[in-house]
Enzyme design. Structure first.
Site, mmCIF file in Angstrom:
data_model
loop_
_atom_site.group_PDB
_atom_site.id
_atom_site.type_symbol
_atom_site.label_atom_id
_atom_site.label_comp_id
_atom_site.label_asym_id
_atom_site.label_seq_id
_atom_site.Cartn_x
_atom_site.Cartn_y
_atom_site.Cartn_z
ATOM 1 N N HIS A 111 -6.285 -1.716 15.328
ATOM 2 C CA HIS A 111 -6.646 -1.134 14.152
ATOM 3 C C HIS A 111 -6.540 -1.872 12.905
ATOM 4 O O HIS A 111 -7.277 -2.036 12.273
ATOM 5 C CB HIS A 111 -5.682 0.211 14.144
ATOM 6 C CG HIS A 111 -5.742 1.016 12.955
ATOM 7 N ND1 HIS A 111 -6.594 2.173 12.821
ATOM 8 C CD2 HIS A 111 -5.204 1.051 11.650
ATOM 9 C CE1 HIS A 111 -6.638 2.547 11.589
ATOM 10 N NE2 HIS A 111 -5.776 1.821 10.822
ATOM 11 N N GLU A 112 -5.182 -2.585 12.929
ATOM 12 C CA GLU A 112 -5.036 -3.463 11.818
ATOM 13 C C GLU A 112 -5.665 -4.595 11.628
ATOM 14 O O GLU A 112 -6.101 -4.893 10.549
ATOM 15 C CB GLU A 112 -3.394 -3.944 11.691
ATOM 16 C CG GLU A 112 -2.406 -2.750 11.866
ATOM 17 C CD GLU A 112 -2.374 -1.610 10.961
ATOM 18 O OE1 GLU A 112 -3.202 -1.889 9.716
ATOM 19 O OE2 GLU A 112 -2.293 -0.434 11.170
ATOM 20 N N GLU A 115 0.695 -1.231 0.071
ATOM 21 C CA GLU A 115 -0.111 -0.014 -0.175
ATOM 22 C C GLU A 115 0.824 1.328 0.072
ATOM 23 O O GLU A 115 1.810 1.051 0.665
ATOM 24 C CB GLU A 115 -0.852 0.201 1.317
ATOM 25 C CG GLU A 115 -1.872 1.053 1.238
ATOM 26 C CD GLU A 115 -2.988 1.267 2.388
ATOM 27 O OE1 GLU A 115 -2.630 0.232 3.274
ATOM 28 O OE2 GLU A 115 -3.846 2.224 2.313
ATOM 29 N N GLY A 161 3.546 2.517 10.924
ATOM 30 C CA GLY A 161 3.274 1.866 11.809
ATOM 31 C C GLY A 161 3.162 0.205 11.645
ATOM 32 O O GLY A 161 3.856 -0.559 12.149
ATOM 33 N N GLU A 218 -9.825 4.284 6.377
ATOM 34 C CA GLU A 218 -8.987 4.700 7.541
ATOM 35 C C GLU A 218 -9.695 5.588 8.864
ATOM 36 O O GLU A 218 -9.581 5.089 9.712
ATOM 37 C CB GLU A 218 -7.699 5.479 7.030
ATOM 38 C CG GLU A 218 -6.770 4.841 6.157
ATOM 39 C CD GLU A 218 -6.188 3.560 6.931
ATOM 40 O OE1 GLU A 218 -6.470 3.438 7.858
ATOM 41 O OE2 GLU A 218 -5.582 2.791 6.078
ATOM 42 N N HIS A 272 -9.158 -3.608 10.260
ATOM 43 C CA HIS A 272 -9.268 -3.351 8.827
ATOM 44 C C HIS A 272 -9.758 -4.906 8.031
ATOM 45 O O HIS A 272 -9.980 -4.576 6.936
ATOM 46 C CB HIS A 272 -7.896 -2.958 8.285
ATOM 47 C CG HIS A 272 -7.599 -1.594 8.072
ATOM 48 N ND1 HIS A 272 -8.262 -0.867 7.706
ATOM 49 C CD2 HIS A 272 -6.574 -1.086 8.520
ATOM 50 C CE1 HIS A 272 -7.713 0.592 7.868
ATOM 51 N NE2 HIS A 272 -6.585 0.407 8.311
ATOM 52 N N MET A 290 0.875 -2.567 8.798
ATOM 53 C CA MET A 290 0.014 -2.857 7.682
ATOM 54 C C MET A 290 -0.852 -3.965 7.614
ATOM 55 O O MET A 290 -0.423 -5.094 8.050
ATOM 56 C CB MET A 290 1.270 -2.726 6.246
ATOM 57 C CG MET A 290 0.512 -3.056 4.751
ATOM 58 S SD MET A 290 -0.544 -1.762 4.622
ATOM 59 C CE MET A 290 -1.808 -2.455 3.531
ATOM 60 N N GLU A 291 -1.960 -3.780 7.152
ATOM 61 C CA GLU A 291 -3.348 -4.691 7.294
ATOM 62 C C GLU A 291 -3.271 -5.893 6.226
ATOM 63 O O GLU A 291 -4.521 -6.228 5.746
ATOM 64 C CB GLU A 291 -4.483 -3.892 7.489
ATOM 65 C CG GLU A 291 -5.165 -3.392 6.270
ATOM 66 C CD GLU A 291 -4.678 -1.813 5.971
ATOM 67 O OE1 GLU A 291 -3.468 -1.519 6.595
ATOM 68 O OE2 GLU A 291 -5.341 -1.217 5.100
ATOM 69 N N ASN A 292 -2.289 -6.044 5.555
ATOM 70 C CA ASN A 292 -2.237 -7.133 4.412
ATOM 71 C C ASN A 292 -3.140 -8.484 4.861
ATOM 72 O O ASN A 292 -2.958 -8.962 6.129
ATOM 73 C CB ASN A 292 -0.761 -7.855 4.014
ATOM 74 C CG ASN A 292 0.236 -6.676 4.333
ATOM 75 O OD1 ASN A 292 -0.121 -5.856 3.440
ATOM 76 N ND2 ASN A 292 1.235 -6.738 5.183
HETATM 77 N N1 B3K Z 1 -2.866 1.120 5.818
HETATM 78 C C1 B3K Z 1 -1.478 1.166 6.318
HETATM 79 C C2 B3K Z 1 -1.088 2.575 5.901
HETATM 80 C C3 B3K Z 1 -0.378 2.231 4.689
HETATM 81 C C4 B3K Z 1 0.671 3.763 4.313
HETATM 82 C C5 B3K Z 1 0.941 3.567 2.961
HETATM 83 N N2 B3K Z 1 2.033 5.024 2.606
HETATM 84 C C6 B3K Z 1 -1.612 1.210 7.802
HETATM 85 C C7 B3K Z 1 -3.043 1.538 8.340
HETATM 86 O O1 B3K Z 1 -3.498 2.773 8.371
HETATM 87 O O2 B3K Z 1 -3.527 0.811 8.987
HETATM 88 ZN ZN ZN Z 2 -5.603 1.937 8.858
#
Ligand code: B3K
Ligand code: ZN
Length: 883
Positions: A306-307, A129, A270, A329, A310, A272-274
């Site tokens: 938070h993740e 992302e 911080g 977000e 998502h 990432m929600e893969n």
């Molecule tokens: N979705 C990611 C942030 C990605 C930032 C890309 N530059 C983390 C978050 O907001 O949960």
């Molecule tokens: Zn997020």
């Protein structure tokens, strides 16, 4: 690297993709400098595209080498396709479904941008992302193309014993006749490429499991560098508590059989929600009482949640395009705020969210980087992961919740999940669900997504003693922002209360309507008057309770009213807010005096009111700690807004802290003694609150009397039994100019130089020392063995903290602070544009400065802009900042 002027992408130019991809089969053969990727894509023309089935297929690609391409098994000849720095175009493709096989190579080791596939301390990992997948293979790298992914990873076992990707593990084994092994992962849920992830390396695992509400067993795994398994328990506990909360609060159940988190030391943000494989900055995973502070524990809990959240708000339902970023977000921040409000203290979480909103978002909204929660154009999307999209985005969701009520909100969420599961949607789709569930017209409300700027509410009141009526007149106006000179009135939920002279809550009876069911006024016009009847005595209004709307308030309440609310308001948030407003008024006056060289007065009334609150047994310690925290220097600068003198603000704030420390010394010492904890450390909110109050008291004690305060803080440092107390002692010491400060900092580094997370804390403490010598200190630390410009955490800890947490020194009248920041931005930009762009944002308030500093700052921003090879990221930020 850019060769021509970057062009903006506009929301109004959105077109559905010409082709969609149903399946992706990736084979990734990992090697440090040459990783080979073969991608087999099942492609078909998109019936929803207006381009027709003959449209050429354009794939995104960047920093990869094309090694071969076949369409339906036939290799394409050179003339059949065209490759540029950013794309691969096949002019003629079949009008029906077809299969494309693309071979590419990339170099993970050389990837310092940390976008795409890179190595962090030897571990292969990915960040896709917003647009990193195109750095792995050629692909329609946009969120509205959803495909099912299968990922086969091959690597030498010695190089990478653990091989992970999204979904479920379906096969693994040795590759005969080689030193390599493989693993095959299959993700059954169609997803956009930005949610793809792959991790491989020598990792240890911390395991647990979770039984979902329908009784399914989910394996939970946290992967960390070997030796750090004993720092995962809190992250795991937080994950389980978030999973349970989402079931109970939103009816959302996890959907795969396995949920994995990997912690790596080098990460642009911080976490990432893969899908099924979250990747985290290890700062937000690793915790042990002797390595992490209470703040770290709370952050870990919040970010893990938070993740995880998502998975439904972002992954199962994703964004149609990047303009809709707040769809996932803003909503997910709202959800994580609600989660910690439920598992910790609601008022305390609200206070910290509002602090963050004010310091980061209000300042963004008031300057050249202001943009709507849903921007309408961008040059580089990574520049829009902002406080406006996240924090104001969450406020907008919160206002919806307030306007329609909790029940309708939940019904709206249920409808959203039912209607859009598996889709890529827009803000309009989300708000339509809320409108339908509540039966309300939310068309005026929608302007919150499209209109930038922080609205101002101007409130006046009048009391008619004979009629027993009390009126509030509220006018709203939103200041102009870049590209938006004229603003419409917004639909604003304005929670209010009336506090009687005896400190008791008065009933709210709206004239002509009767008793209000919920104490929320709805503002929709430029000016409105609300008249309450049966008001027996003149009340003091408690306005915007709980910060029901993200606005700036202007009232004619006087100092006495604020002190009164500070002691009597039944809304805890507004009790804190009254103290903040009082302190703000005081500090602005003091800053004026400091600027003109006038003597700085004490604030006995404020001290007395604070003292009363400190003695109030009904208030929780964490809340009292918040009361002791004065508005930040950034907030004060934002309030002053013109000809700002950061040194005067700093001096005023220091003076008030010292003066409060002296006036309250009895109470503060008493707290310091009574709140000493005994027994083993526990990270729970109550214990953290007690430590927080005690450490806040220590902070003021240290300011009150340089010599005695520093001695006490040093003793606190020497005897600390957990990292929370150690860091609190150090941060009290960094604000003094006493020899104990450097003694303690040296001892800390000597003890923790082997732990990169603690070294970052040390860098940050050094960078925050609010004296001119810090400029030299920061330059020296950039050469220190502990610092590397390619590690984002180092850069944020040293340079980010210097520019963000140390306004007096960053804005040194010599201009040296600006020069330092510009030097770092220019050095970092070719290596890591995302982090460089973020740093350059620290210049965003330059126009508010007094003329001398303003000119110096401008010259440094112009020096950056003059660089011919700037990345799109930094180019966009500095161009917007200069306006
Ligand atoms: N979705 C990611 C942030 C990605 C930032 C890309 N530059 C983390 C978050 O907001 O949960
Ligand atoms: Zn997020």
């Amino acid at each position: 690297m850019r060769t021509e002027t970057p062009q903006p992408v506009r929301l109004s130019d959105y077109r559905p993709p010409t082709h969609t991809i149903d399946e992706v089969a990736l084979t990734v053969r990992l090697a440090p400098q040459k990783t080979l990727v073969s991608a087999r894509l099942k492609v078909r023309p998109n019936p929803k595209s207006d381009a027709g089935p003959d449209a050429p297929l354009v794939l995104d690609g960047e920093a990869i080498e094309l090694r071969g391409i076949m369409l339906d098994g036939v290799p394409l000849a050179q003339g059949d396709y065209a490759v540029t720095d950013e794309s691969l175009t096949i002019a003629r493709v079949p009008a029906g479904p077809f299969e494309l096989e693309i071979e590419t190579a990339c170099n993970p080791e050389a990837n310092t941008a940390l976008s795409g596939l890179y190595r962090s301390n030897g571990t292969y990992c990915t960040q896709c992302e917003a647009q990193g997948f195109r750095r792995i293979t050629y692909y329609p790298d946009r969120p509205d193309v959803l495909a099912r992914f299968t990922t086969r990873i091959e690597a030498r076992r010695s190089d990478a014993p653990v091989l992970l990707a999204n979904g479920n593990l379906v096969d693994s084994g040795e590759i005969e006749g080689t030193e390599k092994h493989y693993a095959v992962w299959e993700d059954p849920f169609p997803k956009p490429a930005y949610l793809f992830a792959l991790v491989a390396g020598n990792l240890a695992v911390f395991e647990d499991s979770f039984t979902t509400m329908s009784g399914r067993e989910v394996a939970l795994k946290i992967y960390v560098e070997p030796g750090k398994e004993d720092r995962c328990a809190w992250a795991m506990a937080s994950l389980k508590s978030a999973m349970r909360w989402d079931e109970e609060t939103f009816g959302r159940e996890y959907d795969l059989d396995i949920f994995m988190i990997v912690a790596v030391p080098d990460f642009n943000m911080g976490a990432m929600e893969n899908k099924g494989l979250n990747v985290f900055n290890d700062k937000y995973i690793l915790a042990r009482p002797d390595t992490a502070t209470d703040q770290d524990y709370a952050n870990i809990e919040r970010i893990i949640a938070h993740e995880y959240f998502h998975n439904w708000t972002g992954n199962r339902i994703t964004c149609r395009d990047w303009f809709q970023l707040c769809l996932k977000e803003g909503l997910t921040v709202f959800r994580d705020q609600e989660f910690s409000s439920d598992v910790r203290s609601r008022p305390v979480r609200r206070i910290s969210d509002v602090r963050l909103l004010r310091s980061q978002q209000f300042s963004e909204d008031a300057g050249p980087l202001a943009h709507p929660v849903r921007p309408s154009s961008y040059i580089e999307i990574n520049n829009f992961y902002t406080a406006t999209v996240y924090e104001k985005g969450a406020e907008v969701v919160r206002m919806l919740h307030t306007l329609i009520g909790g029940q309708a909100f939940r019904a709206g969420m249920d409808l959203y999940f039912a209607r859009h599961d598996g889709e890529a949607v827009t803000m309009e789709d989300f708000v339509a669900c809320m409108a339908e569930a509540s039966g309300r017209d939310l068309s005026q409300f929608f302007a919150w997504y499209e209109q930038a700027g922080t609205p101002r509410l101007i409130v006046t009141d009048s009391y008619d003693e004979t009629a027993g009526t009390y009126s509030l007149t509220v006018a709203q106006e939103t200041p102009p922002t870049p590209d938006q000179p004229d603003k419409k009135p917004l639909d604003i939920p304005f929670a209010v209360g009336l506090v009687g002279p005896d400190g008791q809550e008065m009933p709210l009876v709206l004239d002509g309507e009767g008793a209000m069911e919920r104490p929320v006024l709805e503002l929709t016009q430029r000016e409105q008057t609300f008249r309450f009847r049966d008001v027996a005595a003149r009340p003091v209004p408690s306005l915007n309770r709980g910060f029901s709307a993200p606005v700036r308030l202007e009232t004619d309440l006087g100092d006495g009213d604020w002190l009164f609310l500070m002691s009597h308001d039944s809304d805890p948030f507004n009790r804190w807010e009254a103290a903040q407003i009082y302190a703000k008024r005081l500090l602005i006056r003091l800053a004026g005096d400091a600027s003109s060289g006038a003597p700085l007065a004490d604030a006995p009334d404020f001290a007395e009111a604070l003292g009363r609150s400190l003695r109030d047994q009904s208030l929780e310690p964490a809340f009292k700690a918040e009361l002791l925290g004065l508005p930040s220097e950034t907030d004060l600068a934002g309030e002053i807004a013109r000809n700002v003198d950061p040194q005067a603000i700093h001096d005023a704030r220091r003076h008030l802290q010292a003066s409060l420390g002296r006036a309250l010394s009895g109470e503060l010492q008493d707290i310091y003694e009574r709140f000493a904890t005994s027994g083993p450390y526990s990270p729970d909110a109550d214990s953290a609150g007690r430590r927080g109050l005690r450490n806040a008291a220590l902070g003021l004690i240290a300011m009150a009397d340089g010599e005695r305060g520093a001695a006490q803080a040093f003793e606190h440092f020497r005897t600390a039994e957990n990292m929370t107390d150690t860091i609190a002692a150090l941060s009290a010491l960094t604000r003094t100019n006493r020899p104990e400060r450097d003694r303690a900092l040296d001892a800390f580094y000597a003890a923790h130089s082997g732990d990169h997370l603690l070294v970052d804390k040390w860098l940050m403490l050094n960078a925050a020392i609010p004296f001119p010598e810090t400029l030299e200190r920061v330059r020296t630390l950039m050469e220190h063995e502990a610092f590397s410009i390619t590690r984002p955490n180092n850069v944020r800890a040293l340079i980010g903290a210097f520019a963000g947490l140390n306004p007096a020194t960053f804005n040194d009248p010599s201009g040296d602070g600006y020069r330092l920041l510009a030097d770092v931005v220019l050095e970092l930009d070719p290596l890591n544009p995302q982090v460089a762009a973020r740093l350059s944002g620290s210049f965003k308030t330059w126009r508010m400065l007094e003329p001398g500093r303003r000119a110096l700052a401008k010259a440094e921003i112009e020096r950056i802009r003059a660089c011919k090879t700037l990345s799109r990221d930094v180019y966009e930020i500095v161009t917007r900042i200069l306006g």
